[in-house]
Structures are given as C-alpha cells and as structure tokens.
Design an enzyme around this catalytic site. Structure first.
Site, short mmCIF file in Angstrom:
data_model
loop_
_atom_site.label_atom_id
_atom_site.label_comp_id
_atom_site.label_asym_id
_atom_site.label_seq_id
_atom_site.Cartn_x
_atom_site.Cartn_y
_atom_site.Cartn_z
N TYR A 125 0.80 -1.22 0.00
CA TYR A 125 0.00 0.00 0.00
C TYR A 125 0.84 1.28 0.00
CZ TYR A 125 -3.78 3.17 1.34
OH TYR A 125 -4.69 4.19 1.39
N LYS A 174 -2.17 -13.99 2.74
CA LYS A 174 -2.20 -14.69 1.45
C LYS A 174 -0.89 -15.47 1.31
CE LYS A 174 -4.20 -15.45 -2.59
NZ LYS A 174 -5.51 -16.07 -2.76
N ASP A 207 -8.99 -13.82 0.38
CA ASP A 207 -10.15 -13.91 -0.53
C ASP A 207 -11.32 -14.63 0.16
OD1 ASP A 207 -8.22 -15.87 -0.64
OD2 ASP A 207 -8.48 -16.35 -2.75
N ASP A 231 -6.91 -2.22 4.20
CA ASP A 231 -7.58 -1.08 3.55
C ASP A 231 -8.88 -1.56 2.90
OD1 ASP A 231 -7.65 1.60 2.39
OD2 ASP A 231 -7.27 0.58 0.49
#
Ligand code: NAI
Length: 335
Positions: A125, A174, A207, A231
């Site tokens: 980010y 992840k 996910d 975020d």
C-alpha cells in the site's frame, strides 16, 4: 486535569461535523481543551502549505489529534496528507471498528461487532519502489514486510482483544501465494499468538475472508492484517453496517494518535448541513478509550444508538429530515 488535543477542522463537510462533534464532547464536560491546527486546502490557502509545520508541532506536543477529512489536491507534492501524517508520526496501527446500528438500512442491522486492525506503515500500500519502463509496458512495485512491523501490529491486535474483552483474533493473509511477504507476516503472527493462550486465534486467506465477511460476519471479532488487505477489508466491513457515515478510524503510534472519520470531505453536500456527524463522533469515542476514559466512550456510543433507535433528527443519509447540528444536539441530549 485539562487534556489538550489538536483539532483539525479540515475541508468540505469537515468543519460542520467537527462543530457537531465538539458540541457533543462539550456536553460531557471532559476537561478537554482544543488547540486548532490547519491542514488540507484551508492550510494551503492560509499558509501556502498543505501540512504546515505548526500543525505537526501541535500534534507532537499534544500527542492526540481529532481530525476531519482533508482534501489532497492532485499533483501537489505528496500523494496524500493522511499517508504523510501516518509516516511522520509512525502511526502503525489503523483501528477500524464496524458495528451494527439500528435504523441504518444496512445489510446487517444486527450481529456485526468487529474491529479491523490494519498495519499502516509497510507492504504494497505504501507504494515503495514504484517504477515503469520507458516503453510504458512494465510496472514494478516493491512490497516489503518486516518482522518488527508484523510483530508490533499483531501484538497490538492481541492486546486490544485482551483490553476490550474480545475473545478471538483472525489473522488474514495470502501466505499460500505470497510466500515471502505474507508468509513472514503469518509466521510472526503465529509466534505472537502463542503468547496469548487466553485469546482464540485462527488464520484465514484474504479472498475467503471477504466471502465469509459477506456471508457470516458474526464469526469475526478482531481481524489483523497487512496494509493493503486491511484497507480493502475495513471498507467492506463499513459497507456491511451502513456505509461511511458510521465508520470511524484511529491511527495509533507510540508517540501520537490521530482519530478520524473514514469518509472523505463529501464536496457534493458540503455547507448544506446534511452531513452525518456519527463517523467523527465514533472516532471521538475511540479517542476517549485511548485517553483512558472508557466510561465516557460508552456513554457517547450509547447516546448515538439511542438517537438512532428513536430516529430523532437523523440526517438525510439515514432517511431523516434533520441536519448535522440537530442530530448532534439529539445525541447530546441523551448523554
Ligand atoms: P467521500 O467519502 O467524501 O464521499 C463519498 C459519498 O459519501 C458522497 O456521496 C458523500 O456525500 C457521502 N458521504 C461521505 N461522508 C458523509 C457523511 N458524513 N454524511 C453523509 N454523506 C456522506 O469520498 P470522495 O467523494 O471519494 O472524496 C472526496 C474528497 O475527500 C477527496 O478530495 C478525497 O481526497 C478526500 N478524502 C479524504 C479522506 C480523509 O481525509 N480521511 C478520506 C477519503 C477521501
């Protein structure tokens, strides 16, 4: 003892929601003194700078700021004043509660009460190492995760769970694909979790987390994750419980903390008295918790819930015909 806080009124609807928030805080007679400081467009007009040194000095001195949204004009030096503030004060923990409130026309009017703890200073980010080849065909970005950054954010999430009587922390990652970066975060998270045997810990791939949040949000309590995932997930959570008008956020570091609404300056309704002050009020409640005044934070949250339940003077985004200040006065009358 008087506690001085830095108050940044901000741009767009910022001054309106700040007036409303300070009105409610004043009703509680908390012994707060306000030191006003400029940032954003207002500061650019007055001082020719988006983030004047006097504002940074004020936050350094008071260590606590309550901030309305700011406009970052396109092409004015740095990408975002908010990102700049996080960097300057090393505000490593971004803490965003999402809770069901009555009469908000949300998908989940009950059953959601979770907190996203997002790492605020590293990862994809922050846009480190961005480059694009001369032919414009290939873009690159460096994603750096550190043991130190992972350790302090996961520890913050577990400490928050202990402090606030929450029972479970979900580590979102992840690591199955991003084996080095997300992998390091997960490894450190497991080490930290082992030091908090009284708190249940589970791991979830990002996910799947998004799907689970939409289908069964009640299974989550505290979520801890890296910057970019946090975020996205925290906005998803805000959407579950009625949108941006009810979503507060805290940016917490060792030496300073900034409390705010998650939403922006809402230029489409600025100056019309239509803005919902609840997000900044809920940010102020987080500030009261941080200042060691949890009983006042609870009174403030309870008064907001009671006003929503009574549908008293609600702003148009909640289907009411009240305005920013009448809504705030209705909340203040229930404190
Ligand atoms: P926005 O959050 O300002 O507005 C999105 C929509 O939500 C608009 O329709 C607005 O009217 C509505 N809305 C937002 N807050 C509301 C409230 N309290 N009550 C009722 N309705 C509300 O997002 P947008 O339009 O993308 O950004 C506008 C400006 O805000 C940009 O300049 C952006 O840079 C800035 N911004 C600043 C932030 C901050 O300082 N923390 C965060 C996000 C954006």
């Amino acid at each position: 003892m008087t506690q001085t806080i830095t108050v940044i009124r901000g741009d767009g609807i910022g001054p309106e929601i700040m007036d409303a928030t300070l009105h409610v805080l004043d009703t509680m007679q908390l012994g707060l003194a306000y030191e006003e400081a400029d940032a954003g467009l207002v500061a650019l007009e007055k001082h020719d700078e988006l983030l004047p040194q006097a504002t940074l000095d004020s936050i350094t001195r008071n260590r606590i700021a309550l901030k309305s949204p700011l406009t970052t004009p396109v092409g004015e030096g740095f990408s975002s004043i908010n990102v700049e503030l996080r960097k300057r004060f090393d505000l490593y923990a971004n803490v965003r509660p999402a809770k069901s409130f009555p009469n908000t026309k949300s998908r989940f009017p009950t059953g959601v009460d979770l907190v996203t703890v997002r790492e605020n200073t590293e990862g994809a980010y922050i846009g480190e190492g961005q480059s694009i080849t001369e032919d414009g065909e290939t873009a690159t970005l460096v994603q750096k995760i550190t043991r130190k950054g992972s350790d302090r954010i996961v520890r913050y999430a577990f400490d928050l769970a202990v402090r606030t009587g929450r029972r479970k922390v979900t580590v979102v990652h992840k690591a199955n694909i991003l084996k080095t970066t997300s992998g390091l975060f997960l490894k450190v998270a497991r080490e930290v979790a082992a030091q908090y045997p009284q708190i249940e810990c589970n791991e979830m791939i990002v996910d799947n987390t998004c799907m689970q949040l939409v289908m069964r949000p009640e299974q989550f309590d505290v979520i801890v994750t890296t910057n970019l995932f946090g975020d996205i997930i925290s906005d998803l959570c805000a959407g579950l419980v009625g949108g941006l008008g009810l979503a507060p956020g805290a940016n917490i570091g060792k030496d300073a903390a900034i409390f705010e609404a998650v939403h922006g300056t809402a230029p489409d309704i600025a100056g019309q008295g239509k803005a919902n002050p609840c997000a900044l009020l809920l940010g102020a409640a987080q500030m009261l918790d941080h200042l060691g005044k949890p009983e006042y934070a609870t009174r403030l949250r309870d008064a907001i819930v009671a006003t929503l339940e009574a549908k008293d003077s609600l702003t148009p985004d909640l289907g009411g015909s009240g305005n920013t200040m009448s809504f705030a006065k209705a909340i203040a009358s229930r404190i």
